[in-house]
Design a protein around this motif. Structure first.
Motif, PDB file in Angstrom:
ATOM      1  N   CYS A  17      -3.488  16.743   6.939  1.00 53.85           N
ATOM      2  CA  CYS A  17      -3.730  15.298   7.125  1.00 53.85           C
ATOM      3  C   CYS A  17      -3.041  14.791   8.383  1.00 53.85           C
ATOM      4  CB  CYS A  17      -3.249  14.516   5.908  1.00 53.85           C
ATOM      5  SG  CYS A  17      -4.293  14.725   4.458  1.00 53.85           S
ATOM      6  N   GLY A  55       0.823  -1.210   0.000  1.00 55.50           N
ATOM      7  CA  GLY A  55       0.000   0.000   0.000  1.00 55.50           C
ATOM      8  C   GLY A  55       0.855   1.257   0.000  1.00 55.50           C
ATOM      9  N   LEU A  56       1.930   1.231   0.782  1.00 60.46           N
ATOM     10  CA  LEU A  56       2.833   2.372   0.843  1.00 60.46           C
ATOM     11  C   LEU A  56       3.554   2.569  -0.487  1.00 60.46           C
ATOM     12  CD1 LEU A  56       4.130   4.597   2.543  1.00 60.46           C
ATOM     13  CD2 LEU A  56       5.827   2.912   3.283  1.00 60.46           C
ATOM     14  N   GLU A  57       3.981   1.482  -1.086  1.00 59.38           N
ATOM     15  CA  GLU A  57       4.665   1.579  -2.378  1.00 59.38           C
ATOM     16  C   GLU A  57       3.730   2.092  -3.473  1.00 59.38           C
ATOM     17  OE1 GLU A  57       7.965   1.297  -2.943  1.00 59.38           O
ATOM     18  OE2 GLU A  57       8.063   1.103  -0.775  1.00 59.38           O
ATOM     19  N   ILE A  58       2.483   1.654  -3.449  1.00 54.77           N
ATOM     20  CA  ILE A  58       1.505   2.149  -4.432  1.00 54.77           C
ATOM     21  C   ILE A  58       1.255   3.633  -4.214  1.00 54.77           C
ATOM     22  CG2 ILE A  58      -0.929   2.014  -5.111  1.00 54.77           C
ATOM     23  CD1 ILE A  58      -0.696  -1.034  -4.721  1.00 54.77           C
ATOM     24  N   ALA A  59       1.150   4.052  -2.956  1.00 52.43           N
ATOM     25  CA  ALA A  59       0.948   5.471  -2.659  1.00 52.43           C
ATOM     26  C   ALA A  59       2.137   6.300  -3.138  1.00 52.43           C
ATOM     27  CB  ALA A  59       0.724   5.672  -1.162  1.00 52.43           C
ATOM     28  N   ARG A  60       3.352   5.775  -2.953  1.00 49.34           N
ATOM     29  CA  ARG A  60       4.541   6.497  -3.436  1.00 49.34           C
ATOM     30  C   ARG A  60       4.524   6.614  -4.960  1.00 49.34           C
ATOM     31  NH1 ARG A  60       9.176   3.725   0.277  1.00 49.34           N
ATOM     32  NH2 ARG A  60       8.764   4.953   2.130  1.00 49.34           N
ATOM     33  N   GLU A  66       1.866   6.549  -6.905  1.00 50.38           N
ATOM     34  CA  GLU A  66       0.818   7.510  -7.264  1.00 50.38           C
ATOM     35  C   GLU A  66       1.289   8.938  -7.058  1.00 50.38           C
ATOM     36  OE1 GLU A  66      -2.446   6.327  -4.813  1.00 50.38           O
ATOM     37  OE2 GLU A  66      -3.253   4.972  -6.331  1.00 50.38           O
ATOM     38  N   GLY A  67       1.985   9.185  -5.947  1.00 47.66           N
ATOM     39  CA  GLY A  67       2.515  10.524  -5.682  1.00 47.66           C
ATOM     40  C   GLY A  67       3.520  10.953  -6.735  1.00 47.66           C
TER      41      GLY A  67
END
Length: 142
Positions: free
Chosen positions: A101, A37-42, A44-45
């Motif tokens: 956030c 999840g963290l890697e996907i968020a990175r 996407e960012g």
């Protein structure tokens, strides 16, 4: 014309792609577990920021097109200044959103801790009352 971009986040060493067996490497003590999840968020960012850089450069060219009398050097300087200002503003917007956030997350964590403490107090009180009600009649008859 390269736009001013955010420096990449510091990361640990990259794991090996594959072992000799051809399978992806499993968890090991010397390598931290990867949170998908963290890697996907990175990712996407990163993609969102690259899209912002491309949009800023495109808009800078469109803005400079309004001034056909500019020489190539002046046009380049105008495009660069426009891109830099736009990306600086985008960074400020992102930083404000991240700050908000984080503040909300801290507030919600504190509220959850408060609610959990109240529930724990209620549960302990009920358990104590039940134990007391079980012991008192035995002590009075005893």
């Amino acid at each position: 014309m390269g736009g001013r971009q955010r420096p990449p986040k510091a990361r640990g060493a990259r794991p090996e792609a594959k072992r000799r067996t051809g399978r992806p490497p499993g968890p090991r003590a010397d390598r931290p577990a990867v949170d998908p999840g963290l890697e996907i968020a990175r990712l996407e960012g990163y993609l969102a920021w690259e899209a912002e850089v491309a949009a800023a450069q495109r808009d800078a060219r469109a803005f400079a097109d309004r001034f056909p009398w500019l020489g190539p050097d002046d046009r380049e300087a105008l495009e660069q200044a426009y891109t830099d200002d736009r990306l600086r503003y985008a960074e400020e917007v992102v930083d404000r959103a991240v700050g908000r956030c984080r503040a909300l997350a801290a507030r919600y964590r504190a509220e959850c801790r408060r609610i959990c403490a109240r529930w724990a107090a209620v549960c302990l009180s009920v358990a104590f009352a039940v134990a007391l009600l079980a012991v008192v009649p035995v002590a009075l008859h005893g």
